[in-house]
Design an enzyme around this catalytic site. Sequence first.
Site, PDB file in Angstrom:
ATOM      1  N   ASN A   1      -0.305  -3.266  -2.454  1.00 57.90           N
ATOM      2  CA  ASN A   1      -0.549  -2.930  -1.051  1.00 57.90           C
ATOM      3  C   ASN A   1      -0.687  -1.423  -0.893  1.00 57.90           C
ATOM      4  O   ASN A   1      -1.597  -0.924  -0.225  1.00 57.90           O
ATOM      5  CB  ASN A   1       0.596  -3.409  -0.157  1.00 57.90           C
ATOM      6  CG  ASN A   1       0.620  -4.902   0.059  1.00 57.90           C
ATOM      7  OD1 ASN A   1       1.613  -5.547  -0.240  1.00 57.90           O
ATOM      8  ND2 ASN A   1      -0.439  -5.476   0.574  1.00 57.90           N
TER       9      ASN A   1
ATOM     10  N   GLY B   1      -5.225 -11.477  -4.060  1.00 57.97           N
ATOM     11  CA  GLY B   1      -4.810 -12.675  -3.371  1.00 57.97           C
ATOM     12  C   GLY B   1      -4.025 -13.531  -4.338  1.00 57.97           C
ATOM     13  O   GLY B   1      -2.832 -13.731  -4.207  1.00 57.97           O
TER      14      GLY B   1
ATOM     15  N   ARG C   1       5.481 -12.515  -4.513  1.00 62.99           N
ATOM     16  CA  ARG C   1       5.830 -11.601  -3.414  1.00 62.99           C
ATOM     17  C   ARG C   1       6.340 -12.343  -2.190  1.00 62.99           C
ATOM     18  O   ARG C   1       7.191 -11.847  -1.451  1.00 62.99           O
ATOM     19  CB  ARG C   1       4.625 -10.720  -3.061  1.00 62.99           C
ATOM     20  CG  ARG C   1       3.345 -11.484  -2.682  1.00 62.99           C
ATOM     21  CD  ARG C   1       2.139 -10.555  -2.783  1.00 62.99           C
ATOM     22  NE  ARG C   1       0.883 -11.143  -2.386  1.00 62.99           N
ATOM     23  CZ  ARG C   1       0.068 -11.803  -3.223  1.00 62.99           C
ATOM     24  NH1 ARG C   1       0.430 -11.995  -4.482  1.00 62.99           N
ATOM     25  NH2 ARG C   1      -1.092 -12.268  -2.803  1.00 62.99           N
TER      26      ARG C   1
ATOM     27  N   GLU D   1      -2.309 -16.645  -0.445  1.00 53.96           N
ATOM     28  CA  GLU D   1      -3.329 -15.732   0.077  1.00 53.96           C
ATOM     29  C   GLU D   1      -4.715 -16.182  -0.395  1.00 53.96           C
ATOM     30  O   GLU D   1      -4.836 -16.961  -1.357  1.00 53.96           O
ATOM     31  CB  GLU D   1      -3.019 -14.296  -0.389  1.00 53.96           C
ATOM     32  CG  GLU D   1      -3.993 -13.226   0.081  1.00 53.96           C
ATOM     33  CD  GLU D   1      -4.056 -13.104   1.609  1.00 53.96           C
ATOM     34  OE1 GLU D   1      -4.691 -13.986   2.224  1.00 53.96           O
ATOM     35  OE2 GLU D   1      -3.504 -12.134   2.160  1.00 53.96           O
TER      36      GLU D   1
ATOM     37  N   GLN E   1       3.344  -2.890  -4.717  1.00 51.76           N
ATOM     38  CA  GLN E   1       2.665  -1.659  -5.111  1.00 51.76           C
ATOM     39  C   GLN E   1       1.162  -1.771  -4.919  1.00 51.76           C
ATOM     40  O   GLN E   1       0.481  -0.791  -4.624  1.00 51.76           O
ATOM     41  CB  GLN E   1       2.995  -1.301  -6.573  1.00 51.76           C
ATOM     42  CG  GLN E   1       2.621   0.116  -6.980  1.00 51.76           C
ATOM     43  CD  GLN E   1       3.226   1.189  -6.073  1.00 51.76           C
ATOM     44  OE1 GLN E   1       4.346   1.028  -5.580  1.00 51.76           O
ATOM     45  NE2 GLN E   1       2.496   2.258  -5.829  1.00 51.76           N
TER      46      GLN E   1
ATOM     47  N   HIS F   1       5.202 -11.288   4.030  1.00 50.33           N
ATOM     48  CA  HIS F   1       6.009 -10.870   2.894  1.00 50.33           C
ATOM     49  C   HIS F   1       6.146  -9.349   2.892  1.00 50.33           C
ATOM     50  O   HIS F   1       5.414  -8.632   3.585  1.00 50.33           O
ATOM     51  CB  HIS F   1       5.402 -11.360   1.577  1.00 50.33           C
ATOM     52  CG  HIS F   1       4.058 -10.780   1.260  1.00 50.33           C
ATOM     53  ND1 HIS F   1       3.884  -9.476   0.808  1.00 50.33           N
ATOM     54  CD2 HIS F   1       2.818 -11.308   1.321  1.00 50.33           C
ATOM     55  CE1 HIS F   1       2.609  -9.247   0.598  1.00 50.33           C
ATOM     56  NE2 HIS F   1       1.935 -10.343   0.911  1.00 50.33           N
ATOM     57  N   GLY F   2       7.081  -8.876   2.092  1.00 47.09           N
ATOM     58  CA  GLY F   2       7.276  -7.440   1.984  1.00 47.09           C
ATOM     59  C   GLY F   2       6.201  -6.772   1.143  1.00 47.09           C
ATOM     60  O   GLY F   2       5.375  -7.425   0.501  1.00 47.09           O
TER      61      GLY F   2
END
Length: 200
Positions: free
Chosen positions: A7, A14, A50, A73, A5, A1-2
């Site tokens: 990240n 998760g 996301r 996740e 924030q 996924h892209g």
Amino acid sequence: HGQTQMNVEGIFFGKLDPGLNEMGRVQSKKAGDILKKHGYDAIYSSDLVRASETAELVNYLKLPIKFDKRLQEIDFGIFEGLSYKEIKEKYPVECEKSKNEWKTFDFVTGESLERLQSRAVEFVESLDKTKNNLVVTHWGVINCILSWYFSDKLESYWKYSVENGGICIIEFADDFPILKGLNIGCSTLKKLSCRTDISG
């Protein structure tokens, strides 16, 4: 996924459910452009925001997206929403165990990497591998899948650098897995700060 924030901020997440940031949308659109060179018969996605937003952006064939919770996740439990520094300060014992027993450590109120790998591989094995399946998912899920098929269970889990917006291709030839590509598209995205974290 892209990218999200979280990240960018290096937050452990998760099950927390942030959407894409502006960079994440750019990365997803770039990935969609690259995928136009590849056909697909079906598209699957984690149902977290996301991933589902990314799936919508890359789904150039406009096929119905099949959402599957097995693609979520890892659940970091009590670590969710915290930085590594905050985790070390707030949960020093659990933090140390998570490093020393990383394969089997059950994140308190969360899950272990072994459990994540089990559901991720179960998902892959449920697919018709004679078809081209487009799957939108997360760092941990992808690394679990790669490690299972290209090493012994979790042995190579940390050896793959999966980037936000990057494309990984696994071909199953008579059920034999072949890694055909990793982070496809990210070389062109580096100028746009294509990146990933331990989480997300």
